[in-house]
Design a protein around this motif. Structure first.
Motif, PDB file in Angstrom:
ATOM      1  N   CYS A  51     -22.443 -14.518 -14.847  1.00 18.40           N
ATOM      2  CA  CYS A  51     -21.106 -14.790 -14.313  1.00 18.40           C
ATOM      3  C   CYS A  51     -20.009 -14.551 -15.335  1.00 18.40           C
ATOM      4  N   SER A  52     -20.230 -14.949 -16.589  1.00 20.74           N
ATOM      5  CA  SER A  52     -19.197 -14.788 -17.609  1.00 20.74           C
ATOM      6  C   SER A  52     -18.867 -13.317 -17.834  1.00 20.74           C
ATOM      7  N   PHE A  53     -19.869 -12.443 -17.681  1.00 22.75           N
ATOM      8  CA  PHE A  53     -19.623 -11.010 -17.844  1.00 22.75           C
ATOM      9  C   PHE A  53     -18.899 -10.456 -16.613  1.00 22.75           C
ATOM     10  N   MET A  54     -19.399 -10.764 -15.428  1.00 20.09           N
ATOM     11  CA  MET A  54     -18.835 -10.215 -14.204  1.00 20.09           C
ATOM     12  C   MET A  54     -17.386 -10.660 -13.989  1.00 20.09           C
ATOM     13  N   GLU A  55     -17.039 -11.842 -14.458  1.00 16.36           N
ATOM     14  CA  GLU A  55     -15.675 -12.337 -14.288  1.00 16.36           C
ATOM     15  C   GLU A  55     -14.672 -11.571 -15.155  1.00 16.36           C
ATOM     16  N   ASN A  56     -15.177 -10.856 -16.163  1.00 14.19           N
ATOM     17  CA  ASN A  56     -14.300 -10.177 -17.109  1.00 14.19           C
ATOM     18  C   ASN A  56     -14.208  -8.672 -16.906  1.00 14.19           C
ATOM     19  N   ILE A  57     -14.880  -8.150 -15.906  1.00 10.02           N
ATOM     20  CA  ILE A  57     -14.900  -6.701 -15.757  1.00 10.02           C
ATOM     21  C   ILE A  57     -14.282  -6.247 -14.441  1.00 10.02           C
ATOM     22  N   GLU A  58     -13.843  -4.997 -14.456  1.00 10.03           N
ATOM     23  CA  GLU A  58     -13.289  -4.368 -13.265  1.00 10.03           C
ATOM     24  C   GLU A  58     -14.370  -3.604 -12.516  1.00 10.03           C
ATOM     25  N   ASN A  59     -15.259  -2.948 -13.273  1.00  8.40           N
ATOM     26  CA  ASN A  59     -16.389  -2.254 -12.661  1.00  8.40           C
ATOM     27  C   ASN A  59     -17.477  -2.037 -13.706  1.00  8.40           C
ATOM     28  N   VAL A  60     -18.685  -1.788 -13.236  1.00 12.78           N
ATOM     29  CA  VAL A  60     -19.824  -1.565 -14.133  1.00 12.78           C
ATOM     30  C   VAL A  60     -20.833  -0.661 -13.432  1.00 12.78           C
ATOM     31  N   SER A  61     -21.515   0.181 -14.196  1.00 10.52           N
ATOM     32  CA  SER A  61     -22.564   1.029 -13.637  1.00 10.52           C
ATOM     33  C   SER A  61     -23.772   0.999 -14.559  1.00 10.52           C
ATOM     34  N   VAL A  62     -24.939   1.064 -13.969  1.00 12.19           N
ATOM     35  CA  VAL A  62     -26.197   1.120 -14.715  1.00 12.19           C
ATOM     36  C   VAL A  62     -26.928   2.383 -14.284  1.00 12.19           C
ATOM     37  N   THR A  63     -27.122   3.297 -15.202  1.00 11.97           N
ATOM     38  CA  THR A  63     -27.807   4.550 -14.888  1.00 11.97           C
ATOM     39  C   THR A  63     -29.027   4.693 -15.787  1.00 11.97           C
ATOM     40  N   ALA A  64     -29.893   5.633 -15.439  1.00 10.44           N
ATOM     41  CA  ALA A  64     -31.125   5.812 -16.200  1.00 10.44           C
ATOM     42  C   ALA A  64     -31.438   7.288 -16.358  1.00 10.44           C
ATOM     43  N   ARG A  65     -32.206   7.604 -17.394  1.00  6.48           N
ATOM     44  CA  ARG A  65     -32.614   8.993 -17.608  1.00  6.48           C
ATOM     45  C   ARG A  65     -33.879   9.058 -18.445  1.00  6.48           C
ATOM     46  N   VAL A  66     -34.632  10.144 -18.232  1.00  6.16           N
ATOM     47  CA  VAL A  66     -35.758  10.500 -19.091  1.00  6.16           C
ATOM     48  C   VAL A  66     -35.252  11.618 -19.995  1.00  6.16           C
ATOM     49  N   LYS A  67     -35.503  11.536 -21.263  1.00  5.48           N
ATOM     50  CA  LYS A  67     -34.998  12.504 -22.227  1.00  5.48           C
ATOM     51  C   LYS A  67     -35.453  13.912 -21.867  1.00  5.48           C
ATOM     52  N   GLU A  68     -34.552  14.883 -22.017  1.00  2.00           N
ATOM     53  CA  GLU A  68     -34.874  16.275 -21.716  1.00  2.00           C
ATOM     54  C   GLU A  68     -35.957  16.788 -22.677  1.00  2.00           C
ATOM     55  N   PRO A  69     -36.814  17.723 -22.211  1.00  2.00           N
ATOM     56  CA  PRO A  69     -37.899  18.246 -23.064  1.00  2.00           C
ATOM     57  C   PRO A  69     -37.428  18.748 -24.425  1.00  2.00           C
ATOM     58  N   TYR A  70     -36.296  19.459 -24.475  1.00  2.00           N
ATOM     59  CA  TYR A  70     -35.819  19.974 -25.755  1.00  2.00           C
ATOM     60  C   TYR A  70     -35.475  18.836 -26.715  1.00  2.00           C
ATOM     61  N   SER A  71     -34.854  17.772 -26.202  1.00  2.00           N
ATOM     62  CA  SER A  71     -34.499  16.634 -27.040  1.00  2.00           C
ATOM     63  C   SER A  71     -35.740  15.901 -27.526  1.00  2.00           C
ATOM     64  N   VAL A  72     -36.754  15.803 -26.653  1.00  2.00           N
ATOM     65  CA  VAL A  72     -38.013  15.173 -27.058  1.00  2.00           C
ATOM     66  C   VAL A  72     -38.665  15.984 -28.175  1.00  2.00           C
ATOM     67  N   TRP A  73     -38.663  17.291 -28.010  1.00  2.00           N
ATOM     68  CA  TRP A  73     -39.246  18.189 -29.018  1.00  2.00           C
ATOM     69  C   TRP A  73     -38.526  18.046 -30.356  1.00  2.00           C
ATOM     70  N   ARG A  74     -37.195  18.018 -30.321  1.00  2.00           N
ATOM     71  CA  ARG A  74     -36.407  17.846 -31.544  1.00  2.00           C
ATOM     72  C   ARG A  74     -36.717  16.520 -32.220  1.00  2.00           C
ATOM     73  N   LYS A  75     -36.827  15.470 -31.430  1.00  2.00           N
ATOM     74  CA  LYS A  75     -37.109  14.151 -31.987  1.00  2.00           C
ATOM     75  C   LYS A  75     -38.503  14.102 -32.602  1.00  2.00           C
ATOM     76  N   MET A  76     -39.463  14.781 -31.977  1.00  2.00           N
ATOM     77  CA  MET A  76     -40.808  14.843 -32.549  1.00  2.00           C
ATOM     78  C   MET A  76     -40.795  15.555 -33.894  1.00  2.00           C
ATOM     79  N   LEU A  77     -40.035  16.638 -33.986  1.00  2.00           N
ATOM     80  CA  LEU A  77     -39.935  17.370 -35.252  1.00  2.00           C
ATOM     81  C   LEU A  77     -39.275  16.498 -36.318  1.00  2.00           C
ATOM     82  N   LYS A  78     -38.278  15.718 -35.927  1.00  2.00           N
ATOM     83  CA  LYS A  78     -37.587  14.850 -36.877  1.00  2.00           C
ATOM     84  C   LYS A  78     -38.518  13.748 -37.380  1.00  2.00           C
TER      85      LYS A  78
END
Length: 223
Positions: A51-78
């Motif tokens: 409630c304390s959060f919702m009372e202070n905001i105008e709008n909120v969104s929650v989205t999700a994603r699986v990392k793209e293959p190229y980004s996964v590959w780069r992270k593995m190399l790192k």
């Protein structure tokens, strides 16, 4: 980038794309989708029931994603480069802490008609940490690779601001890593289009000029 990765390294792309889910039903891909759905659902519930959060905001969104293959590959190399004796070919998607991520973007409402933008932005920063506390309580840092990155207090050189919190969730006997990203709508604008977009947006209020924002690389490490 992903198209170039698929062209230049077709075998690596096919392998990582399969692990990330793609159009197949392998156990890793199924696990990533299941964990992503569950984390997103829990995050939405945490936000909506606070409630304390919702009372202070105008709008909120929650989205999700699986990392793209190229980004996964780069992270593995790192990871391979940073860890002596570790071959990137021996790594799994389970070694990538942000392969699965959910993002919370919100805009705080002004509590009074004369509240300044600076005051609103300060409350937005405070609300970012409030959400982080909710995440830390709900998904404690129980593993050695759990982490918290504060790009709100310490922005990147390109102006990127966000809180990144990673932990793990158990699914069918396996610990699956995931990351939660928390930012205000203005932080998100800069993250997606760069600092120039922020000033373009502000200036349009003054001279009603036409501006074009050029999206940044969405597969960058910042994401």
């Amino acid at each position: 980038e992903d198209a170039a990765f698929r062209t230049q390294y077709p075998r690596s792309h096919a392998k990582i794309a399969a692990l990330c889910g793609g159009a197949n039903t392998n156990s890793v891909g199924e696990g990533m989708r299941s964990v992503l759905d569950d984390i997103s659902h829990q995050m939405k519930r945490l936000v909506q029931e606070d409630c304390s959060f919702m009372e202070n905001i105008e709008n909120v969104s929650v989205t999700a994603r699986v990392k793209e293959p190229y980004s996964v590959w780069r992270k593995m190399l790192k990871i391979s480069k940073d860890a002596d004796g570790v071959n990137a070919r021996d790594l799994s998607v389970l070694d990538i802490p942000d392969a699965v991520a959910t993002r919370v973007v919100f805009k705080a409402r002004k509590l009074t008609s004369d509240e300044s933008d600076a005051t609103t932005q300060r409350r937005e920063r405070e609300l970012c940490y409030h959400l982080f506390d909710l995440c830390a309580q709900h998904w404690p840092m129980t593993s050695a690779d759990s982490r918290f990155k504060d790009y709100v207090k310490h922005p990147k050189e390109n102006g990127y601001q966000s809180l990144h919190y990673s932990s793990r969730k158990r699914w069918r006997g396996t610990e699956w890593p995931f990351e939660v990203q928390i930012r205000s709508s203005e932080m998100h604008r800069v993250a997606e289009y760069g600092v120039a977009a922020h000033w373009s947006y502000k200036r349009s209020d003054l001279d009603d000029a036409q501006h074009t924002a050029i999206p940044l690389d969405r597969t960058s490490e910042a994401y």
